[in-house]
Enzyme design. Sequence first.
Site, PDB file in Angstrom:
ATOM      1  CB  SER A 183      -7.155  46.467  53.057  1.00  0.00           C
ATOM      2  OG  SER A 183      -5.760  46.457  53.034  1.00  0.00           O
ATOM      3  CE1 TYR A 200      -7.810  51.917  50.684  1.00  0.00           C
ATOM      4  CE2 TYR A 200      -5.948  50.852  51.758  1.00  0.00           C
ATOM      5  CZ  TYR A 200      -7.055  50.780  50.947  1.00  0.00           C
ATOM      6  OH  TYR A 200      -7.426  49.582  50.416  1.00  0.00           O
ATOM      7  CE  LYS A 213     -10.744  49.778  51.636  1.00  0.00           C
ATOM      8  NZ  LYS A 213     -11.957  49.699  50.833  1.00  0.00           N
TER       9      LYS A 213
END
Length: 338
Positions: free
Chosen positions: A124, A149, A153
């Site tokens: 992302s 989150y 990543k």
Amino acid sequence: MKTLLTGGAGYIGSHTAVAMLEAGHEVAVVDNYYNSSPEAIRRVEQITGKAVTLYEADVADKDAMRKILKAEMPDCIIHFAGLKAVGESVAKPTEYYRNNIDTTLTLLECMKELGLSNIVFSSSATVYGEDNIPPFYETMPKGVCTNPYGWTKWMQEQILRDAWYADKEMSVVLLRYFNPVGAHESGLIGEDPQGIPNNLMPYISQVAVGRRDHLTVFGDDYDTPDGTCRRDYIHVMDLAEGHVKAAEYSVEHRGTEVFNLGTGNPYSVLDMVKAFGDACGHPIKYEIGPRRAGDVQDSWANADKAREVLGWEAKRGIDEICRDAWKWQSTNPQGYGE
Ligand code: NAD
Ligand code: UD1
């Protein structure tokens, strides 16, 4: 090419399954339906007229994954499976670290056992953090993430890079998505968020269809032309086609490569509100609210590398994005749950 899509019943996975099948590749999907429905894959088969091999399993379950990978022996694995809600990750960090990191480690262990070398990973733009100034280039140092989150990543990218460093026969392709939005042009598959949407486009879509009264715009006092934040909204079918190129690249090359998948064009929140109103034929009701904690003012890609190396670029603009999102939302007002 034989591909295995983990999390392939989800939003981006199902659209990528369509693009892969249309490019003539075979597709198998592993999903535990934590945030999706097998109905999405039935519709992928309806759109393409081709069959998908479907496995229900947790990608962190090593015995299950060993059996599935042994049965499939895919040329390339595309690893979408993961939890992705930013706010929820702040409330439930251990679940996020456990699921997102474990699925990646399990896949890498199974790949090593079976001699499988090629993996494409859903990363992302969030890994650029708060301090890099857009447009974001792949060569910029990764930044400080604002939530668990984002850190998953960041860490998964590092784990995959280290796995390649130890085994140079591997091919690791890290795809940094900007803001995936829209739906397949058929209106048969699209984004189906559970509960109240956190993200802009599903929220606007639900206002347009009458499920929500109005959109709250998070802040109009940013240093941008209309005061609202700017993002790089990419049509999910453009993103899906980027995965076809990335998977094909992964079987031809060794190494770790990072690609931004974005359009390079920023649009503000109010630009998207206006474009959606034009697509659905009535204005989207909105109110200006306070800024949302953790939002960056601007985020958009430099998309040159994907164009130069993969021969891929986004073809669809915000009018197609809104048209297709509206077709999906208006023909499936309750998503797959009808
Ligand atoms: P999604 O939730 O629609 O799809 C993820 C899929 O993974 C779901 O079908 C879910 O059921 C499945 N899954 C989750 N954990 C699993 C597990 N342990 N075993 C098996 N299946 C599991 O999300 P999406 O929008 O399609 O995102 C796909 C990937 O792209 C995710 O890794 C996400 O973090 C990443 N990503 C998404 C965005 C975005 O805006 N949608 C942006 C950047 C990156
Ligand atoms: C968010 C995540 C990002 C993740 C991405 C997945 C944050 C800080 N970032 O990106 O890590 O990869 O989702 O899609 O959460 N907006 C409104 N009203 C709304 C919803 C959103 O005004 O009801 C605005 C936001 O302030 C932002 C823009 O719309 O300016 C886009 O928001 P969103 O769709 O949530 O995506 P990001 O915040 O860019």
